[in-house]
Design an enzyme around this catalytic site. Structure first.
Site, PDB file in Angstrom:
ATOM      1  N   HIS A 124       0.828  -1.214   0.000  1.00 24.01           N
ATOM      2  CA  HIS A 124       0.000   0.000   0.000  1.00 24.01           C
ATOM      3  C   HIS A 124       0.865   1.267   0.000  1.00 24.01           C
ATOM      4  O   HIS A 124       0.801   2.103  -0.903  1.00 24.01           O
ATOM      5  CB  HIS A 124      -0.869   0.052   1.261  1.00 24.01           C
TER       6      HIS A 124
HETATM    7  C1  BDR Z   1      -2.852   0.791   5.445  1.00 25.31           C
HETATM    8  O1  BDR Z   1      -3.062   0.238   6.735  1.00 25.31           O
HETATM    9  C2  BDR Z   1      -1.854  -0.174   7.297  1.00 25.31           C
HETATM   10  O2  BDR Z   1      -1.992  -1.398   7.934  1.00 25.31           O
HETATM   11  C3  BDR Z   1      -0.852  -0.195   6.182  1.00 25.31           C
HETATM   12  O3  BDR Z   1       0.435   0.128   6.657  1.00 25.31           O
HETATM   13  C4  BDR Z   1      -1.349   0.838   5.223  1.00 25.31           C
HETATM   14  O4  BDR Z   1      -0.875   2.123   5.552  1.00 25.31           O
HETATM   15  C5  BDR Z   1      -3.606  -0.057   4.440  1.00 25.31           C
HETATM   16  O5  BDR Z   1      -4.976  -0.033   4.702  1.00 25.31           O
END
Ligand code: BDR
Ligand code: CA
Length: 309
Positions: free
Chosen positions: A239
């Site tokens: 992400h």
């Molecule tokens: C986001 O949530 C976190 O767990 C990850 O690091 C990312 O920033 C994804 O939904």
């Protein structure tokens, strides 16, 4: 190329770690002025310690890590050890850091940076709940017109990953997300629609293992850690690196300018309502990414990781 003045606000987190490594690997593209830690994937003490572990791995002791907000503006903190593991960096194999965070709260450090740098020159990559950034905007409204760009991982056009309605970062601190998205700052948003495309192929994963450096081994370990039960995607989505990658390689992404509004309450808490089709006629407040060329992204990310120790 002139290096972009960058601050990274983060809650490491495996994908946060990869985003940090990506920025550290490109000194020609990024002058990383500071890292601001925030509670999110795990509590603040751990996200701060993890930022120091990643900084050590990259050999970037010159970049200060400031500890930030220990919890959201209004609601109680919810964390994601079920994804990140108890220490937040499951699979990384990184030792604890012997170094300490820098003096001064992360919110103050962000405000100071934006005030001392030329107007419009500071970019913030926001990789976690937006608590620090919202607090900075509330404490020092003068920084909003001075801030050049916010590149945010958060939200979703379609379904959430924390609840059916909401993505994790926006769910954890919906009020902060609402403050930031309505601050009038130039913003690029990388939600789950695009980040769920940023999944390494088995061939890419094997290339990471073959790099032979510590950074490659770390990223390989995090990408291949066991999946928690019931997750929909077949591998770990990267992400947060999308926010950094887009700054260097916008041609790999597709998206459009939209109006985005954050729901703060009830069952849709943290939902990003994105007016993709311009139905409301409200002025766009963000560039919303929807597609990425994942093959090219991982090719370039692996070349980047190869530059590190
Ligand atoms: C986001 O949530 C976190 O767990 C990850 O690091 C990312 O920033 C994804 O939904
Ligand atoms: Ca994150």
């Amino acid at each position: 190329m002139t290096a972009r003045t960058l601050a990274i606000d983060t809650d490491p987190g495996q994908d946060d770690a990869v985003a940090l490594l990506l920025a550290f690997a490109h000194r020609e593209a990024f002058d990383v002025k500071l890292i601001a830690s925030v509670a999110g994937n795990v509590g603040l003490e751990r996200t701060t310690a993890n930022a120091l572990r990643i900084r050590d791995l990259a050999g970037r002791g010159d970049v200060p890590v400031h500890a930030g907000m220990a919890g959201p503006m209004v609601v109680p903190l919810e964390t994601a050890e079920f994804i990140s593991g108890p220490d937040g960096l499951a699979g990384s194999g990184l030792p604890e850091s012997a170094s300490r965070p820098a003096d001064g709260h992360a919110v103050d450090a962000l405000i100071r940076l934006i005030r001392i740098e030329p107007p419009g020159s500071v970019t913030i990559c926001a990789l976690g709940p937006l608590t620090n950034i919202a607090m900075a905007l509330r404490l020092a409204p003068d920084i909003a017109p001075r801030l050049g760009l916010l590149s945010i991982m958060g939200g979703a056009l379609s379904l959430g990953n924390m609840t059916p309605a909401a993505e994790f970062n926006f769910y954890v601190d919906p009020h902060a997300a609402a403050v930031v998205m309505s601050a009038g700052v130039k913003t690029a948003l990388f939600g789950l629609d695009v980040t769920h495309q940023a999944i390494a192929s088995p061939a890419h994963v094997a290339r990471l293992a073959a790099l032979g450096n510590r950074a490659g081994a770390c990223v390989y370990g995090m990408l291949t850690r066991p999946r928690p039960g019931g997750m929909a995607t077949k591998a770990h989505p990267m992400h947060d690196p999308c926010t950094v990658a887009w700054l260097m390689w916008p041609e790999l992404f597709d998206g459009r300018d939209c109006h985005v509004e954050i729901e703060t309450d009830g069952r849709v808490r943290g939902r990003s309502t994105i007016d993709w089709n311009g139905r409301t006629k409200r002025s766009p407040n963000a560039y919303v990414a929807s597609k990425v060329d994942a093959g090219a992204l991982f090719d370039r990310m692996i070349d980047s990781i190869a530059r590190l120790p």
